[in-house]
Motif scaffolding. Structure first.
Motif, PDB file in Angstrom:
ATOM      1  N   LEU A  30       0.830  -1.207   0.000  1.00  0.00           N
ATOM      2  CA  LEU A  30       0.000   0.000   0.000  1.00  0.00           C
ATOM      3  C   LEU A  30       0.866   1.259   0.000  1.00  0.00           C
ATOM      4  N   PHE A  31       1.967   1.227   0.739  1.00  0.00           N
ATOM      5  CA  PHE A  31       2.885   2.359   0.768  1.00  0.00           C
ATOM      6  C   PHE A  31       3.438   2.646  -0.630  1.00  0.00           C
ATOM      7  N   HIS A  32       3.891   1.622  -1.315  1.00  0.00           N
ATOM      8  CA  HIS A  32       4.469   1.816  -2.651  1.00  0.00           C
ATOM      9  C   HIS A  32       3.425   2.252  -3.675  1.00  0.00           C
ATOM     10  N   LEU A  33       2.197   1.815  -3.517  1.00  0.00           N
ATOM     11  CA  LEU A  33       1.150   2.210  -4.456  1.00  0.00           C
ATOM     12  C   LEU A  33       0.670   3.637  -4.219  1.00  0.00           C
ATOM     13  N   GLN A  34       1.059   4.243  -3.117  1.00  0.00           N
ATOM     14  CA  GLN A  34       0.717   5.649  -2.879  1.00  0.00           C
ATOM     15  C   GLN A  34       1.370   6.550  -3.927  1.00  0.00           C
ATOM     16  N   ASP A  35       2.486   6.112  -4.473  1.00  0.00           N
ATOM     17  CA  ASP A  35       3.187   6.896  -5.498  1.00  0.00           C
ATOM     18  C   ASP A  35       2.524   6.780  -6.864  1.00  0.00           C
ATOM     19  N   GLY A  36       1.572   5.876  -7.002  1.00  0.00           N
ATOM     20  CA  GLY A  36       0.878   5.710  -8.277  1.00  0.00           C
ATOM     21  C   GLY A  36       0.835   4.254  -8.697  1.00  0.00           C
ATOM     22  N   PRO A  93      -3.398   8.178   5.253  1.00  0.00           N
ATOM     23  CA  PRO A  93      -2.955   8.743   6.536  1.00  0.00           C
ATOM     24  C   PRO A  93      -2.460   7.666   7.507  1.00  0.00           C
ATOM     25  N   VAL A  94      -3.076   6.513   7.477  1.00  0.00           N
ATOM     26  CA  VAL A  94      -2.659   5.408   8.358  1.00  0.00           C
ATOM     27  C   VAL A  94      -1.261   4.938   7.965  1.00  0.00           C
ATOM     28  N   ILE A  95      -1.036   4.730   6.685  1.00  0.00           N
ATOM     29  CA  ILE A  95       0.264   4.269   6.191  1.00  0.00           C
ATOM     30  C   ILE A  95       1.332   5.327   6.464  1.00  0.00           C
ATOM     31  N   ASP A  96       0.993   6.598   6.254  1.00  0.00           N
ATOM     32  CA  ASP A  96       1.952   7.672   6.515  1.00  0.00           C
ATOM     33  C   ASP A  96       2.347   7.738   7.984  1.00  0.00           C
ATOM     34  N   VAL A  97       1.384   7.543   8.882  1.00  0.00           N
ATOM     35  CA  VAL A  97       1.690   7.545  10.318  1.00  0.00           C
ATOM     36  C   VAL A  97       2.546   6.332  10.677  1.00  0.00           C
ATOM     37  N   LEU A  98       2.257   5.181  10.093  1.00  0.00           N
ATOM     38  CA  LEU A  98       3.089   3.989  10.342  1.00  0.00           C
ATOM     39  C   LEU A  98       4.523   4.231   9.877  1.00  0.00           C
ATOM     40  N   LYS A  99       4.678   4.871   8.725  1.00  0.00           N
ATOM     41  CA  LYS A  99       6.014   5.177   8.200  1.00  0.00           C
ATOM     42  C   LYS A  99       6.755   6.123   9.150  1.00  0.00           C
ATOM     43  N   ALA A 100       6.088   7.186   9.564  1.00  0.00           N
ATOM     44  CA  ALA A 100       6.716   8.160  10.467  1.00  0.00           C
ATOM     45  C   ALA A 100       7.084   7.512  11.791  1.00  0.00           C
ATOM     46  N   TRP A 101       6.198   6.686  12.316  1.00  0.00           N
ATOM     47  CA  TRP A 101       6.480   6.019  13.582  1.00  0.00           C
ATOM     48  C   TRP A 101       7.681   5.084  13.427  1.00  0.00           C
ATOM     49  N   GLY A 102       7.736   4.356  12.318  1.00  0.00           N
ATOM     50  CA  GLY A 102       8.854   3.439  12.063  1.00  0.00           C
ATOM     51  C   GLY A 102      10.176   4.176  11.935  1.00  0.00           C
ATOM     52  N   GLU A 103      10.162   5.325  11.270  1.00  0.00           N
ATOM     53  CA  GLU A 103      11.381   6.129  11.153  1.00  0.00           C
ATOM     54  C   GLU A 103      11.847   6.610  12.522  1.00  0.00           C
ATOM     55  N   ASP A 104      10.908   7.064  13.337  1.00  0.00           N
ATOM     56  CA  ASP A 104      11.242   7.530  14.680  1.00  0.00           C
ATOM     57  C   ASP A 104      11.787   6.383  15.535  1.00  0.00           C
ATOM     58  N   TYR A 105      11.119   5.243  15.457  1.00  0.00           N
ATOM     59  CA  TYR A 105      11.553   4.081  16.238  1.00  0.00           C
ATOM     60  C   TYR A 105      12.961   3.654  15.828  1.00  0.00           C
TER      61      TYR A 105
END
Length: 114
Positions: A30-36, A93-105
């Motif tokens: 889902l993250f990769h498909l956000q780009d198109g 928004p869910v995927i974006d928050v997961l990405k941000a949380w993962g980067e922070d972690y």
């Protein structure tokens, strides 16, 4: 308070969402498909550790759940493209928050190891 006090018993909205994006790969797809739109081979290159069989299985599950759209072109060889459905886009928004949380972690883990 107990979780059920928040309306999160069996079948709660959080459980429904997590069931849709469960496992190691669905969220990444889902993250990769956000780009198109992506073809199968493009997704495979973006996720080199996933097997072809697992990618196929996860794409089918996401399609069955209405989160992605699979479009097959009548060509030889067949061309198949995947794109987020309207419901899939609503997960952004869910995927974006997961990405941000993962980067922070990950950053915290690196800092703690240093």
């Amino acid at each position: 308070m107990k979780r059920k006090d928040f309306g999160c018993g069996p079948g709660c909205p959080v459980e429904v969402t997590l069931d849709l994006i469960d496992g190691k790969w669905k969220g990444v797809i889902l993250f990769h498909l956000q780009d198109g739109t992506c073809r199968f081979g493009e997704l495979k290159r973006k996720m080199p550790r996933i097997t072809q069989r697992m990618l196929t299985k996860q794409l089918r599950a996401l399609e069955d759940d209405g989160l992605i759209i699979r479009k097959v072109y009548p060509e030889v060889p067949p061309r198949v493209e995947y794109t987020l459905s309207e419901m899939g886009v609503r997960l952004r928004p869910v995927i974006d928050v997961l990405k941000a949380w993962g980067e922070d972690y990950r950053a915290r883990q690196v800092s703690a190891a240093a």
